[in-house]
Design an enzyme around this catalytic site. Structure first.
Site, mmCIF file in Angstrom:
data_model
loop_
_atom_site.group_PDB
_atom_site.id
_atom_site.type_symbol
_atom_site.label_atom_id
_atom_site.label_comp_id
_atom_site.label_asym_id
_atom_site.label_seq_id
_atom_site.Cartn_x
_atom_site.Cartn_y
_atom_site.Cartn_z
ATOM 1 N N CYS A 189 0.695 -1.376 -0.005
ATOM 2 C CA CYS A 189 0.037 0.009 -0.024
ATOM 3 C C CYS A 189 0.736 1.384 -0.114
ATOM 4 O O CYS A 189 0.202 2.505 -0.224
ATOM 5 C CB CYS A 189 -0.999 -0.113 1.224
ATOM 6 N N HIS A 207 -8.873 3.024 -2.184
ATOM 7 C CA HIS A 207 -7.738 2.489 -1.922
ATOM 8 C C HIS A 207 -7.177 1.694 -3.258
ATOM 9 O O HIS A 207 -6.960 0.460 -3.023
ATOM 10 C CB HIS A 207 -7.408 1.940 -0.878
ATOM 11 N N CYS A 232 0.309 2.691 6.326
ATOM 12 C CA CYS A 232 1.032 1.341 6.592
ATOM 13 C C CYS A 232 0.676 0.622 5.442
ATOM 14 O O CYS A 232 0.290 1.202 4.551
ATOM 15 C CB CYS A 232 -0.201 0.754 7.655
#
Length: 436
Positions: free
Chosen positions: A99, A392, A422
């Protein structure tokens, strides 16, 4: 505090971010259904170059990322160069840091700028959760390899006869950590229980995220940084993120059942970020190169930090680890920041990191620091909403956050902003940005 590490070239130039752009973000199997990540990447980079009016040969490097990779196009960066009319000699390579992938892409281009090997480059990422590499079972994969080496039809039939019906079923991409078997949502549940984060707190943060994002769109704050897209059959434009709940109410969140720990859990589909399709990119160059081209940078990259922790327990604490390091390298404290933007993978993860940033005990006993990083002022935190609302697309989120934060800093007259995320594998990323 250790001495700050200035991010400058050998000539003393700052690392300028001159522009940024993204596609609208789309929930899985909606507006971008059937559009692979490489095409989303081409869309955003092509439009970014067109809007910037930078000569095509001025871009010397493109670093791009994709988390859910397609075997047909393993080097998405090079495919984007070849598919957008960029100079064919442009250096291009792909990166992946889960990510935090576009954070990594930005850092790589910045390092090339500091090394003096380039003067301008593009960094970004794209992902599609609607076009996935659907695989086959291990048993079928092994047989297919052996069949390819078999010399007779009888040998091939013998190999196929070993398969069971279940071996023929398609295998979707893994949603769990390779090393632990834990899903991201399982880790979010761990964190909610470890840090005493209630369902009500998680729902409230998700509600806040949607409210802020809806308001940002309503006030026209995102129009400049989100392009309008057209996809086959090219009849209707897609111009705004389609995950944002414009009429979000807390009562609606309370209706959903836990998605991971179904008996005792508090993490739901509504207080988690959804599977999303999209792409985002930024143009970086040395400060002097920007001046040569007559460009006015959005802002500058002041520092960055990447960290890693164990994956078995509460592994999504990357922001609590990387934020103090990025601040230290920038020569700043939490109080110096105008904006603080954290990737909202889950409301539980976000709230846990916020809690630890203000914890003296965590700073001393875990980080080995004399004092807490600092409480995050709610007036500075995710002021335009976050990933729970926007969605996302894994590799694109960092570039979205960077562009969004720099535009908001400029609206506020400049200052410092920190963006942090994160990532799977216990990874964390943070960057300090500066706008004038």
């Amino acid at each position: 505090m250790r001495q700050a590490l200035p991010l400058v070239t050998r000539q003393g130039d700052r690392i300028a971010i001159v522009s940024g752009l993204r596609t609208p973000f789309a929930r899985q199997a909606t507006a971008f259904h059937g559009i692979p990540a490489v095409d989303l990447g081409k869309m955003v980079v092509g439009e970014l170059l067109a809007r910037s009016e930078i000569p095509a040969d001025a871009i010397e490097q493109l670093v791009f990322g994709q988390v859910v990779q397609m075997p047909k196009a393993p080097n998405i960066a090079r495919e984007i160069v070849l598919g957008t009319g960029m100079n064919v000699h442009t250096d291009a390579y792909s990166v992946s840091r889960a990510c935090a992938t576009s954070f990594q892409a930005v850092a790589n281009v910045a390092e090339s700028l500091m090394a003096g090997t380039i003067r301008a480059g593009i960094a970004g990422g794209a992902d599609s959760s609607s076009v996935l590499p659907i695989g086959v079972s291990k048993a079928l994969a092994r047989v297919l390899v052996d069949v390819n080496k078999a010399r007779t039809t009888r040998q091939r039939l013998t190999l196929f006869s070993r398969l069971r019906l279940r071996d023929l079923l398609p295998v979707p991409p893994a949603v769990a950590e390779y090393s632990t078997g834990l899903r991201m949502g399982d880790t979010a549940e761990q964190m909610a229980k470890t840090y005493g984060i209630t369902r009500e707190q998680q729902d409230a943060l998700a509600h806040r995220s949607h409210q802020r994002a809806a308001q940002a769109w309503a006030e026209g704050k995102l129009a400049e940084e989100v392009m309008t897209t057209y996809v086959p059959p090219y009849k209707n434009p897609f111009a705004e993120d389609n995950n944002i709940r414009g009429a979000s109410t807390l009562a609606d969140y309370a209706k959903l059942r836990p998605a991971f720990d179904r008996k005792h859990g508090s993490v739901t589909a509504a207080n988690s970020t959804p599977l999303t399709d999209g792409a985002a990119a930024v143009i970086l160059m040395t400060e002097s190169r920007a001046k040569e081209l007559g460009l006015h940078p959005l802002g500058y990259l002041r520092s960055y930090a990447f960290t890693a922790i164990d994956v078995w327990q509460d592994m999504l604490l990357g922001p609590a680890w990387s934020t103090p390091l990025a601040l230290e390298r920038a020569g700043l404290t939490m109080a110096d920041l105008t904006l603080f933007d954290m990737h909202e993978a889950f409301a539980a993860q976000t709230l846990a990191n916020l809690q630890l940033l203000g914890s003296e005990r965590f700073a001393r006993e875990v980080l080995g620091r004399a004092q807490a990083t600092g409480e995050v002022d709610d007036a500075k935190f995710n002021v335009l909403g976050g990933s729970i609302a926007y969605g996302h697309p894994f590799a694109a989120t960092g570039a979205r956050m960077i562009t969004q934060t720099l535009h908001e800093l400029r609206r506020r007259g400049g200052g410092f902003g920190l963006v942090t995320a994160c990532a799977a594998g216990g990874l964390g990323a943070a960057m300090v940005l500066e706008a004038e």
